[in-house]
Design a protein around this motif. Structure first.
Motif, PDB file in Angstrom:
ATOM      1  N   GLN A 230       0.668  -1.154  -0.167  1.00 19.34           N
ATOM      2  CA  GLN A 230      -0.034   0.149  -0.090  1.00 19.34           C
ATOM      3  C   GLN A 230       0.923   1.372   0.294  1.00 19.34           C
ATOM      4  N   THR A 231       0.652   2.254  -1.080  1.00 24.08           N
ATOM      5  CA  THR A 231       1.766   3.460  -1.173  1.00 24.08           C
ATOM      6  C   THR A 231       1.439   3.911   0.040  1.00 24.08           C
ATOM      7  N   LEU A 232       0.594   4.346   0.915  1.00 21.75           N
ATOM      8  CA  LEU A 232       0.385   4.769   1.877  1.00 21.75           C
ATOM      9  C   LEU A 232       2.164   4.680   3.623  1.00 21.75           C
ATOM     10  N   TYR A 233       2.410   2.971   2.677  1.00 22.57           N
ATOM     11  CA  TYR A 233       2.755   1.941   3.562  1.00 22.57           C
ATOM     12  C   TYR A 233       4.830   2.564   2.877  1.00 22.57           C
ATOM     13  N   THR A 234       4.412   2.153   1.580  1.00 21.56           N
ATOM     14  CA  THR A 234       5.391   1.516   1.081  1.00 21.56           C
ATOM     15  C   THR A 234       7.181   2.104   1.074  1.00 21.56           C
ATOM     16  N   GLN A 235       5.827   3.396   0.565  1.00 20.58           N
ATOM     17  CA  GLN A 235       6.934   4.890   0.169  1.00 20.58           C
ATOM     18  C   GLN A 235       7.773   5.405   1.405  1.00 20.58           C
ATOM     19  N   PRO A 236       7.410   5.301   2.996  1.00 23.90           N
ATOM     20  CA  PRO A 236       8.253   5.832   3.589  1.00 23.90           C
ATOM     21  C   PRO A 236       9.367   4.890   3.910  1.00 23.90           C
ATOM     22  N   CYS A 237       8.622   3.046   3.906  1.00 24.84           N
ATOM     23  CA  CYS A 237       9.497   2.076   4.472  1.00 24.84           C
ATOM     24  C   CYS A 237      10.560   1.870   3.642  1.00 24.84           C
ATOM     25  N   LEU A 238      10.742   1.953   2.556  1.00 24.54           N
ATOM     26  CA  LEU A 238      11.510   2.479   1.557  1.00 24.54           C
ATOM     27  C   LEU A 238      12.729   3.707   1.783  1.00 24.54           C
ATOM     28  N   TYR A 239      12.015   4.618   1.647  1.00 23.49           N
ATOM     29  CA  TYR A 239      13.009   6.011   2.155  1.00 23.49           C
ATOM     30  C   TYR A 239      13.655   5.505   3.320  1.00 23.49           C
ATOM     31  N   VAL A 240      13.209   4.641   4.583  1.00 21.43           N
ATOM     32  CA  VAL A 240      14.081   4.705   5.233  1.00 21.43           C
ATOM     33  C   VAL A 240      14.850   3.663   5.204  1.00 21.43           C
ATOM     34  N   VAL A 241      14.322   2.447   4.911  1.00 16.20           N
ATOM     35  CA  VAL A 241      15.481   1.587   4.455  1.00 16.20           C
ATOM     36  C   VAL A 241      16.761   1.203   3.760  1.00 16.20           C
ATOM     37  N   GLU A 242      16.480   2.059   2.698  1.00 14.31           N
ATOM     38  CA  GLU A 242      16.964   2.692   1.427  1.00 14.31           C
ATOM     39  C   GLU A 242      18.262   4.116   2.482  1.00 14.31           C
ATOM     40  N   SER A 243      17.468   4.964   2.983  1.00 16.95           N
ATOM     41  CA  SER A 243      18.218   5.601   3.766  1.00 16.95           C
ATOM     42  C   SER A 243      19.186   5.146   4.400  1.00 16.95           C
TER      43      SER A 243
ATOM     44  N   SER B  71      11.781   7.708  -8.998  1.00 18.39           N
ATOM     45  CA  SER B  71      10.830   8.003  -8.454  1.00 18.39           C
ATOM     46  C   SER B  71      10.807   8.336  -7.533  1.00 18.39           C
ATOM     47  N   LEU B  72      10.186   7.558  -6.173  1.00 15.11           N
ATOM     48  CA  LEU B  72      10.557   7.686  -5.330  1.00 15.11           C
ATOM     49  C   LEU B  72      11.911   8.181  -4.290  1.00 15.11           C
ATOM     50  N   GLY B  73      13.092   6.735  -5.246  1.00 15.44           N
ATOM     51  CA  GLY B  73      14.782   6.759  -4.468  1.00 15.44           C
ATOM     52  C   GLY B  73      15.120   8.119  -5.187  1.00 15.44           C
ATOM     53  N   GLU B  74      14.521   9.317  -5.605  1.00 15.43           N
ATOM     54  CA  GLU B  74      15.135  10.463  -6.077  1.00 15.43           C
ATOM     55  C   GLU B  74      15.449  10.445  -4.843  1.00 15.43           C
ATOM     56  N   TYR B  75      14.261  11.008  -3.191  1.00  9.04           N
ATOM     57  CA  TYR B  75      14.035  11.378  -2.389  1.00  9.04           C
ATOM     58  C   TYR B  75      15.633  11.076  -1.535  1.00  9.04           C
ATOM     59  N   VAL B  76      15.570   9.229  -1.349  1.00  4.24           N
ATOM     60  CA  VAL B  76      16.737   8.284  -1.154  1.00  4.24           C
ATOM     61  C   VAL B  76      18.151   9.387  -1.332  1.00  4.24           C
ATOM     62  N   ALA B  77      18.187   9.450  -2.783  1.00  2.11           N
ATOM     63  CA  ALA B  77      19.626  10.429  -3.692  1.00  2.11           C
ATOM     64  C   ALA B  77      19.416  11.447  -2.440  1.00  2.11           C
ATOM     65  N   LEU B  78      18.702  12.533  -2.997  1.00  4.28           N
ATOM     66  CA  LEU B  78      18.649  13.383  -2.172  1.00  4.28           C
ATOM     67  C   LEU B  78      18.982  13.420  -1.240  1.00  4.28           C
ATOM     68  N   TYR B  79      18.709  12.479  -0.142  1.00  2.00           N
ATOM     69  CA  TYR B  79      19.205  12.372   1.112  1.00  2.00           C
ATOM     70  C   TYR B  79      20.719  12.240   1.289  1.00  2.00           C
ATOM     71  N   ALA B  80      21.058  10.908   0.387  1.00  5.90           N
ATOM     72  CA  ALA B  80      22.320  11.288   0.287  1.00  5.90           C
ATOM     73  C   ALA B  80      23.179  11.688   0.018  1.00  5.90           C
ATOM     74  N   ALA B  81      22.677  12.618  -1.003  1.00  5.89           N
ATOM     75  CA  ALA B  81      23.550  14.272  -1.225  1.00  5.89           C
ATOM     76  C   ALA B  81      24.220  15.078  -0.293  1.00  5.89           C
ATOM     77  N   ARG B  82      23.049  14.322   0.778  1.00  6.19           N
ATOM     78  CA  ARG B  82      23.089  15.388   1.797  1.00  6.19           C
ATOM     79  C   ARG B  82      21.993  16.788   1.269  1.00  6.19           C
ATOM     80  N   VAL B  83      21.334  17.288   0.834  1.00  2.00           N
ATOM     81  CA  VAL B  83      21.039  17.819   0.529  1.00  2.00           C
ATOM     82  C   VAL B  83      19.871  18.732   1.637  1.00  2.00           C
ATOM     83  N   PHE B  84      19.479  17.823   1.850  1.00  2.00           N
ATOM     84  CA  PHE B  84      18.131  17.612   3.303  1.00  2.00           C
ATOM     85  C   PHE B  84      18.639  16.186   4.887  1.00  2.00           C
ATOM     86  N   ASP B  85      17.972  16.490   5.466  1.00  2.00           N
ATOM     87  CA  ASP B  85      18.605  15.848   6.515  1.00  2.00           C
ATOM     88  C   ASP B  85      17.022  14.442   6.754  1.00  2.00           C
ATOM     89  N   PHE B  86      17.360  13.174   7.297  1.00  2.00           N
ATOM     90  CA  PHE B  86      16.720  12.161   7.388  1.00  2.00           C
ATOM     91  C   PHE B  86      14.743  12.617   7.560  1.00  2.00           C
TER      92      PHE B  86
END
Length: 304
Positions: free
Chosen positions: A57-70, A90-105
């Motif tokens: 379910q989108t509501l859970y999938t996206q935060p779970c992926l972001y947290v695990v990948e981060s 797509s959603l993975g771009e948010y993790v890419a930006l976090y990894a590049a330290r554009v914003f915090d976790f």
């Protein structure tokens, strides 16, 4: 000089059990605890250890992926330092930006939470994937139908279209493809039909401070590498209604002298696409603690 890029998968790559082997690591524990507070006290670990239907379910999938990948990205940075380039699907771009330290976790998770909520409640649209299709025929058909767009240009042989149900069905009837699959989603993601959701999301995005990236980022809507904070924010604003130009992102890898790619996150979807598109790039996957523990061997083979 060998150059390495990290790529982060998006929705559809999730798998029951992802991230569970990280829970005893102190760095991961703190992230899981922070996430639970931001997510109104539901647990990423509980959902990842639960049933496949809930995780999907989108509501859970996206935060779970972001947290695990981060978490995986942080652990990877500790082991080998930052790469020379990052990108996410797509959603993975948010993790890419976090990894590049554009914003915090925390900021990234707040954005992903809002994005997931808006996308989960989207209605009235349809998406379909086409494999091994006639691209010229598809482009011509889309050009003649204002109610459908190319949402995900994943590779030369795989795309996703998005739009009104009638428009999507019309395209499927017109375009020859070896396989066409209707996606189990509620809305027409990455299309103009998400404009209202995009405006609501922009209000949250405007409240988040972006820093210049520590490594160049290839964005979904504009696959030209940049570190500029304002450019990256504008590209992210456009992402909800814009196309995921992953095929072009992959073609940019050799243009940026990338010789190795690590897919950070569950599954091997992105490395599979890159393998068929950029045959000379060395590919690796980090989806678990076990993969991280193999890093000495990867370093010997030239990852670092």
């Amino acid at each position: 000089m060998n150059k390495t890029a990290w790529v982060f998968p998006g929705q559809g790559s999730q798998a029951v059990g992802m991230g569970v082997d990280l829970q005893d690591l102190p760095q991961a524990q703190s992230k899981f605890e922070i996430a639970e507070k931001i997510l109104n006290y539901w647990s990423v670990l509980d959902v990842c250890q639960g049933d496949e239907e809930t995780l999907a379910q989108t509501l859970y999938t996206q935060p779970c992926l972001y947290v695990v990948e981060s978490i995986l990205a942080d652990l990877l940075i500790e082991r080998v330092g930052l790469p020379q380039l990052v990108a996410g699907h797509s959603l993975g771009e948010y993790v890419a930006l976090y990894a590049a330290r554009v914003f915090d976790f925390e900021s990234g998770l707040q954005l992903v939470k809002k994005r997931a909520e808006l996308m989960a409640t989207a209605e009235g649209g349809k998406m379909a994937a086409l494999m091994k299709f006639d691209r010229t025929q598809l482009n011509d058909a889309i050009a003649q139908n204002p109610d459908v767009v190319l949402a995900n240009d994943n590779s030369a042989e795989q795309v996703v279209i998005s739009g009104t149900p009638e428009a999507v069905e019309s395209i499927l009837a017109q375009v020859k493809a070896k396989r066409a699959v209707t996606l189990n989603v509620s809305g027409a993601f990455h299309s103009p039909l998400m404009e209202e959701a995009s405006q609501q999301f922009k209000a949250v995005l405007d409240s988040i401070s972006f820093a210049d990236a520590q490594v160049p980022v290839l964005s979904n809507v504009e696959p030209i590498a940049t570190t500029n904070a304002e450019e990256l924010k504008q590209r992210l604003i456009a992402q909800m209604t814009g196309s995921v130009r992953w095929r072009e992102i992959m073609l940019q890898l050799p243009e940026n002298q990338i010789t190795k790619v690590i897919e950070v996150g569950p599954g091997k979807v992105l490395t599979g696409l890159i393998k068929r598109t950029c045959r000379d790039i060395e590919l690796h996957n980090v989806s678990s603690k076990a993969d991280l523990d193999q890093l000495p061997q990867l370093e010997i083979s030239g990852i670092s």
